[in-house]
Enzyme design. Structure first.
Site: not given
Ligand SMILES: NC(=O)c1ccc[n+]([C@@H]2O[C@H](COP(=O)([O-])OP(=O)(O)OC[C@H]3O[C@@H](n4cnc5c(N)ncnc54)[C@H](OP(=O)(O)O)[C@@H]3O)[C@@H](O)[C@H]2O)c1
Length: 346
Positions: A44, A46, A80, A185, A197, A205, A282, A286
């Site tokens: 730690h 200390e 400690c 990260r 995504t 990642l 990231e 959704r």
């Molecule tokens: N600019 C940026 O910083 C950035 C970063 C990341 C992604 N993106 C872009 O974002 C787009 C994808 O985003 P998106 O909104 O379509 O999808 P997303 O958030 O990547 O994935 C959503 C999917 O994850 C699954 N999921 C399971 N549990 C969930 C929960 N509790 N909450 C939400 N989703 C859950 C669901 O599929 P199931 O129901 O099949 O489980 C849902 O359809 C892509 O075009 C990517 O390139 C951009």
């Protein structure tokens, strides 16, 4: 105490699931020793500070500053507070009490009982901010959640693309911001993305543009839509897949059963049990929205680039002013803190 904070920060990302801690020993207004907690299981702060003092005879007239209450229990290292007593330190100044159940005031009590002068709550809010991951983890029994996304000036995170179109992401933020993301990260226990995504961008990642350990990768793939060829399933890095479908992945990839009724709060509970102290989310939109709607988030870091997409995947929205705004290269960075979960409401 601010020097303790500086020292503590050197351990960021290395001490998980322990807190980050720095310690400084002062004799007649001069620093005669200092140290920090370098890595999980190691000595730690200390201990390192006391070891660094060249003339131990000065300790009995010195003050030890430490940003977290010295421990009082035999964990991976001896207590400690006992060492501080044995070394005969005169006074101890602490920023935050340690809420970890086997410490939780017992370190302070041990030192007071031993006749040591003890002062607490020195720069307490700054100390709580520095150790926000650990303090949230213990107090709320869930990981500290940081959302991060990059959006265009007109509020999109991507163009509308077919899932798995192989084109890869269109970068919105600049090189400096992307390097900063790799540094971030390296500071967190885990990194999480949504299924779409992975299908769109196939991210690996890991930490490439910075040095440090790779975080645990996490995805929520309730319907088992991920192909075996996804980089996240390569088995090379600790990975957790929440899925409702029976899957047997190779290497370091583990599955957790998640049927459609599985909620974010269940995910957080599982991650707490797995000692994941912080999660860096990231995207995509959704997944971020699920965190924002459930209130289970603590911080959001939003990059806004100059580019315009006119249409595409809408960025999530946080209906309040950012707590901090910075300019990083050509990109704006807004930082939001969730007032509902902020331990000090700041
Ligand atoms: N600019 C940026 O910083 C950035 C970063 C990341 C992604 N993106 C872009 O974002 C787009 C994808 O985003 P998106 O909104 O379509 O999808 P997303 O958030 O990547 O994935 C959503 C999917 O994850 C699954 N999921 C399971 N549990 C969930 C929960 N509790 N909450 C939400 N989703 C859950 C669901 O599929 P199931 O129901 O099949 O489980 C849902 O359809 C892509 O075009 C990517 O390139 C951009």
């Amino acid at each position: 105490m601010r020097r303790c904070f500086e020292l503590a920060r050197k351990g960021l990302g290395m001490t998980l699931a322990n807190p980050i801690v720095g310690a400084v020993i002062v004799y007649k207004d001069r620093i005669i020793g200092e140290g920090y907690h370098h890595e999980f299981g190691g000595p730690h702060a200390e201990v390192n500070a006391i070891r660094s003092v060249k003339d131990p005879s000065l300790l009995s007239q010195s003050t030890l500053y430490c940003n977290l209450e010295p421990c009082s229990h035999h964990g991976k290292t001896p207590p400690c507070s006992m060492l501080i007593q044995q070394k005969n330190l005169k006074r101890v100044v602490v920023s935050n009490l340690d809420p970890f159940p086997s410490v939780n005031g017992k370190g302070i009590k041990h030192m007071l009982d031993a006749g040591i002068e003890v002062e607490t709550a020195c720069l307490e809010e700054e100390g709580a901010h520095i150790n926000r991951r650990f303090l949230h983890y213990i107090n709320y029994r869930r990981p500290y959640v940081i959302l991060k996304w990059a959006q265009t000036a007109d509020g999109y995170i991507d163009l509308e693309r077919e899932l798995g179109d192989q084109e890869g992401p269109r970068w919105i933020s600049d090189e400096v911001s992307r390097t900063l993301v790799h540094k971030w990260r390296s500071e967190e226990s885990a990194i999480m993305v949504g299924t779409n995504t992975i299908l769109s961008d196939n991210p690996s990642l890991n930490v490439r543009r910075w040095s440090g350990d790779n975080p645990v990768r996490i995805t929520l793939d309730r319907n088992g839509r991920l192909p075996e060829s996804a980089q996240i399933l390569d088995g090379k890095q600790e990975t957790i897949v929440f899925t409702g479908v029976q899957q047997n992945y190779a290497g370091k990839t583990h599955t957790v059963h998640a049927d459609p009724s599985y909620e974010m709060v269940d995910v957080m509970e599982e991650l707490f049990d797995r000692r994941i102290v912080s999660v860096f989310v990231e995207g995509g939109a959704r997944l971020h929205s699920s965190f924002l709607e459930s209130g289970l988030w603590d911080e959001a870091r939003v990059f806004t680039g100059k580019m315009l997409f006119t249409q595409g995947v809408k960025a999530p929205e946080i209906d309040e002013k950012p707590d901090e705004s910075l300019k990083i290269g050509d990109t704006k960075l807004d930082v939001y803190r969730n007032k509902m979960t902020d331990l000090h409401g700041s």
